[in-house]
Design an enzyme around this catalytic site. Structure first.
Site, PDB file in Angstrom:
ATOM      1  N   TYR A   1       0.860  -1.200   0.000  1.00  0.00           N
ATOM      2  CA  TYR A   1       0.000   0.000   0.000  1.00  0.00           C
ATOM      3  C   TYR A   1       0.887   1.238   0.000  1.00  0.00           C
ATOM      4  CZ  TYR A   1      -3.048   3.734   1.677  1.00  0.00           C
ATOM      5  OH  TYR A   1      -3.711   4.938   1.804  1.00  0.00           O
TER       6      TYR A   1
ATOM      7  N   LYS B   1       1.390   4.271  -2.954  1.00  0.00           N
ATOM      8  CA  LYS B   1       1.234   5.712  -2.741  1.00  0.00           C
ATOM      9  C   LYS B   1       2.520   6.468  -3.107  1.00  0.00           C
ATOM     10  CE  LYS B   1      -3.052   5.911  -1.497  1.00  0.00           C
ATOM     11  NZ  LYS B   1      -4.043   6.626  -2.307  1.00  0.00           N
TER      12      LYS B   1
HETATM   13  N1  LIG Z   1      -8.300   6.902   5.656  1.00  0.00           N
HETATM   14  C1  LIG Z   1      -6.990   7.077   5.815  1.00  0.00           C
HETATM   15  O1  LIG Z   1      -6.421   6.874   6.910  1.00  0.00           O
HETATM   16  C2  LIG Z   1      -6.143   7.542   4.652  1.00  0.00           C
HETATM   17  C3  LIG Z   1      -4.847   8.011   4.908  1.00  0.00           C
HETATM   18  C4  LIG Z   1      -4.062   8.427   3.843  1.00  0.00           C
HETATM   19  C5  LIG Z   1      -4.557   8.373   2.551  1.00  0.00           C
HETATM   20  N2  LIG Z   1      -5.818   7.919   2.319  1.00  0.00           N
HETATM   21  C6  LIG Z   1      -6.300   7.865   0.938  1.00  0.00           C
HETATM   22  O2  LIG Z   1      -7.453   8.665   0.816  1.00  0.00           O
HETATM   23  C7  LIG Z   1      -8.273   8.163  -0.242  1.00  0.00           C
HETATM   24  C8  LIG Z   1      -9.704   8.026   0.219  1.00  0.00           C
HETATM   25  O3  LIG Z   1      -9.746   7.075   1.269  1.00  0.00           O
HETATM   26  P1  LIG Z   1     -10.922   6.981   2.347  1.00  0.00           P
HETATM   27  O4  LIG Z   1     -10.260   6.763   3.641  1.00  0.00           O
HETATM   28  O5  LIG Z   1     -11.881   8.106   2.182  1.00  0.00           O
HETATM   29  O6  LIG Z   1     -11.593   5.588   1.890  1.00  0.00           O
HETATM   30  P2  LIG Z   1     -13.111   5.073   1.985  1.00  0.00           P
HETATM   31  O7  LIG Z   1     -13.006   3.601   1.862  1.00  0.00           O
HETATM   32  O8  LIG Z   1     -13.802   5.663   3.145  1.00  0.00           O
HETATM   33  O9  LIG Z   1     -13.782   5.672   0.661  1.00  0.00           O
HETATM   34  C9  LIG Z   1     -13.297   5.310  -0.609  1.00  0.00           C
HETATM   35  C10 LIG Z   1     -14.309   5.687  -1.676  1.00  0.00           C
HETATM   36  O10 LIG Z   1     -13.735   5.300  -2.947  1.00  0.00           O
HETATM   37  C11 LIG Z   1     -14.633   4.443  -3.636  1.00  0.00           C
HETATM   38  N3  LIG Z   1     -13.846   3.472  -4.403  1.00  0.00           N
HETATM   39  C12 LIG Z   1     -12.979   2.553  -3.912  1.00  0.00           C
HETATM   40  N4  LIG Z   1     -12.460   1.840  -4.917  1.00  0.00           N
HETATM   41  C13 LIG Z   1     -12.996   2.322  -6.072  1.00  0.00           C
HETATM   42  C14 LIG Z   1     -12.851   1.985  -7.442  1.00  0.00           C
HETATM   43  N5  LIG Z   1     -12.059   0.988  -7.845  1.00  0.00           N
HETATM   44  N6  LIG Z   1     -13.528   2.711  -8.362  1.00  0.00           N
HETATM   45  C15 LIG Z   1     -14.342   3.718  -7.973  1.00  0.00           C
HETATM   46  N7  LIG Z   1     -14.543   4.059  -6.690  1.00  0.00           N
HETATM   47  C16 LIG Z   1     -13.871   3.368  -5.752  1.00  0.00           C
HETATM   48  C17 LIG Z   1     -15.484   3.782  -2.548  1.00  0.00           C
HETATM   49  O11 LIG Z   1     -16.728   3.325  -3.068  1.00  0.00           O
HETATM   50  C18 LIG Z   1     -15.636   4.921  -1.549  1.00  0.00           C
HETATM   51  O12 LIG Z   1     -16.703   5.783  -1.885  1.00  0.00           O
HETATM   52  C19 LIG Z   1      -7.622   6.855  -0.688  1.00  0.00           C
HETATM   53  O13 LIG Z   1      -6.840   7.084  -1.847  1.00  0.00           O
HETATM   54  C20 LIG Z   1      -6.739   6.492   0.482  1.00  0.00           C
HETATM   55  O14 LIG Z   1      -5.657   5.659   0.114  1.00  0.00           O
HETATM   56  C21 LIG Z   1      -6.621   7.506   3.341  1.00  0.00           C
END
Ligand SMILES: NC(=O)c1ccc[n+]([C@@H]2O[C@H](COP(=O)([O-])OP(=O)(O)OC[C@H]3O[C@@H](n4cnc5c(N)ncnc54)[C@H](O)[C@@H]3O)[C@@H](O)[C@H]2O)c1
Length: 273
Positions: free
Chosen positions: A173, A177
Site C-alpha cells: 500500500y 502511494k
Molecule cells: N483513511 C486514511 O487513513 C487515509 C490516509 C491516507 C490516505 N488515504 C487515501 O485517501 C483516499 C480516500 O480514502 P478513504 O479513507 O476516504 O476511503 P473510503 O473507503 O472511506 O472511501 C473510498 C471511496 O472510494 C470508492 N472506491 C474505492 N475503490 C474504487 C474503485 N475501484 N472505483 C471507484 N470508486 C472506488 C469507494 O466506493 C468509496 O466511496 C484513498 O486514496 C486512500 O488511500 C486515506
C-alpha cells in the site's frame, strides 16, 4: 453509466463568490469518506461536482444532497481501474458540464489489512496497484486532453504520508502511494506548459472505513483518535480529519495556489518531521 443531472444553481450564486465559482470538479470515490468531504467542501465554494464512484448508492446520495443545497451535481458509476469507465466520465463532462473540467481529484483508493509482507496475497498486491496507481494512468489519457483543450486545470491526487515515511506491515500500500507521489511530480513536469498543475495531498490516519485496515481496533471514538495519535507519534496530538484533507485540496484546486505544482502537501500534524 448511471446519471441524473441536478441543476439548481450554485449555493453561492446569490451572494459572495466562492473560491471555486464557475469551476467543474470531478472527484473519484466521492461517495464517502475523504472524497465525500472534498465534494461537499468544493460545492460550498461554488464548484459544480461530478462524482465518479463504483458505489452507486453512495455516489447518488451525495450528488442528490449537494443538488438539494443548490449545487449543479451529478454522478457516474465508474470503476477507476477501467479505461472504459474513464471514457464514460469524460463523456459525462462533455454532455453535462460544457466539456469543461477544471479540477480532477483522484481520491478513490484501497488497502488491505496490515500484515507481514510474507503473507500479502498476490490479489491484494494487484488490487492496490490497480486502484491506487493504474487509475491515475487512465485518468491522464482520458481527462488530460480535455484539460489541454481548456488551457489547463488542477489535478489533486490523494497520496499518503506513507508515501514519504513508510512503515512496515503495509509495504505494498505504501509503495503504491509512493508511485502516486512520484508520478504526480513527473506529470507536473510534463504538463506544466499546458497549464495543468498536479499536486498530492498526504494525510496520516483519517477515521474512515478504509482506516480500519491500518489500525484494526480503530473505532472512530475520540479516545481511539487520541490513542492512535500517540501510537503514530503525531506532534499535534490528533489524527487527520476528512475536513483537514478537504481544506487542503480546496487550496490546491483554487487559483490561490496557481504557482504550486509537483508538491506533496503533508496533512499529518507533523508526523513526518
Ligand atoms: N483513511 C486514511 O487513513 C487515509 C490516509 C491516507 C490516505 N488515504 C487515501 O485517501 C483516499 C480516500 O480514502 P478513504 O479513507 O476516504 O476511503 P473510503 O473507503 O472511506 O472511501 C473510498 C471511496 O472510494 C470508492 N472506491 C474505492 N475503490 C474504487 C474503485 N475501484 N472505483 C471507484 N470508486 C472506488 C469507494 O466506493 C468509496 O466511496 C484513498 O486514496 C486512500 O488511500 C486515506
Amino acid at each position: 453509466m448511471a446519471s441524473n443531472t441536478h441543476t439548481n444553481g450554485h449555493a453561492n450564486g446569490g451572494g459572495r463568490r466562492g473560491r471555486l465559482e464557475g469551476k467543474v470538479a470531478v472527484i473519484t470515490g466521492g461517495g464517502m469518506g475523504i472524497g465525500e468531504a472534498i465534494s461537499r467542501r468544493f460545492a460550498q465554494e461554488g464548484a459544480s461536482i461530478l462524482i465518479a464512484d463504483f458505489n452507486e448508492a453512495a455516489a447518488k446520495a451525495v450528488a442528490e444532497s449537494l443538488a438539494s443545497e443548490g449545487t449543479k451535481s451529478d454522478y457516474v458509476v465508474a470503476n477507476v481501474t477501467s479505461r472504459a469507465d474513464w471514457d464514460n466520465i469524460a463523456a459525462k463532462v462533455k454532455s453535462q458540464f460544457g466539456a469543461r473540467i477544471d479540477i480532477l481529484v483522484n481520491n478513490a483508493g484501497t488497502a488491505y489489512p496490515a500484515q507481514s509482507s510474507l503473507t500479502v496475497s498476490e490479489a491484494n498486491f494487484d488490487k492496490v496497484y490497480s486502484v491506487n496507481v493504474k487509475s491515475i494512468f487512465h485518468s491522464v489519457q482520458a481527462i488530460f486532453p480535455l484539460m489541454i483543450e481548456n488551457k489547463g486545470g488542477a489535478v489533486i491526487n490523494i497520496s499518503s504520508i506513507a508515501a514519504i515515511r513508510p512503515r512496515g506491515r503495509l509495504t505494498w500500500y505504501n509503495s503504491s502511494k509512493a508511485a502516486v507521489s512520484n508520478a504526480s511530480k513527473a506529470l507536473a513536469h510534463e504538463f506544466g506548459a499546458e497549464g495543468i498543475r498536479v499536486n498530492c495531498v498526504c494525510p496520516v490516519l483519517v477515521p474512515t472505513q478504509l482506516a480500519t485496515n491500518f489500525v484494526p481496533e480503530f473505532d472512530g471514538t475520540p479516545e481511539q483518535h487520541t490513542k492512535a495519535a500517540q501510537l503514530l507519534q503525531i506532534p499535534l496530538g490528533r489524527v487527520t480529519t476528512t475536513e483537514d484533507v478537504a481544506n487542503t485540496a480546496l487550496w490546491l484546486a483554487s487559483d490561490e495556489s496557481s504557482f504550486i505544482t509537483g508538491v506533496d502537501h503533508h496533512v499529518d500534524g507533523g508526523r513526518s518531521i
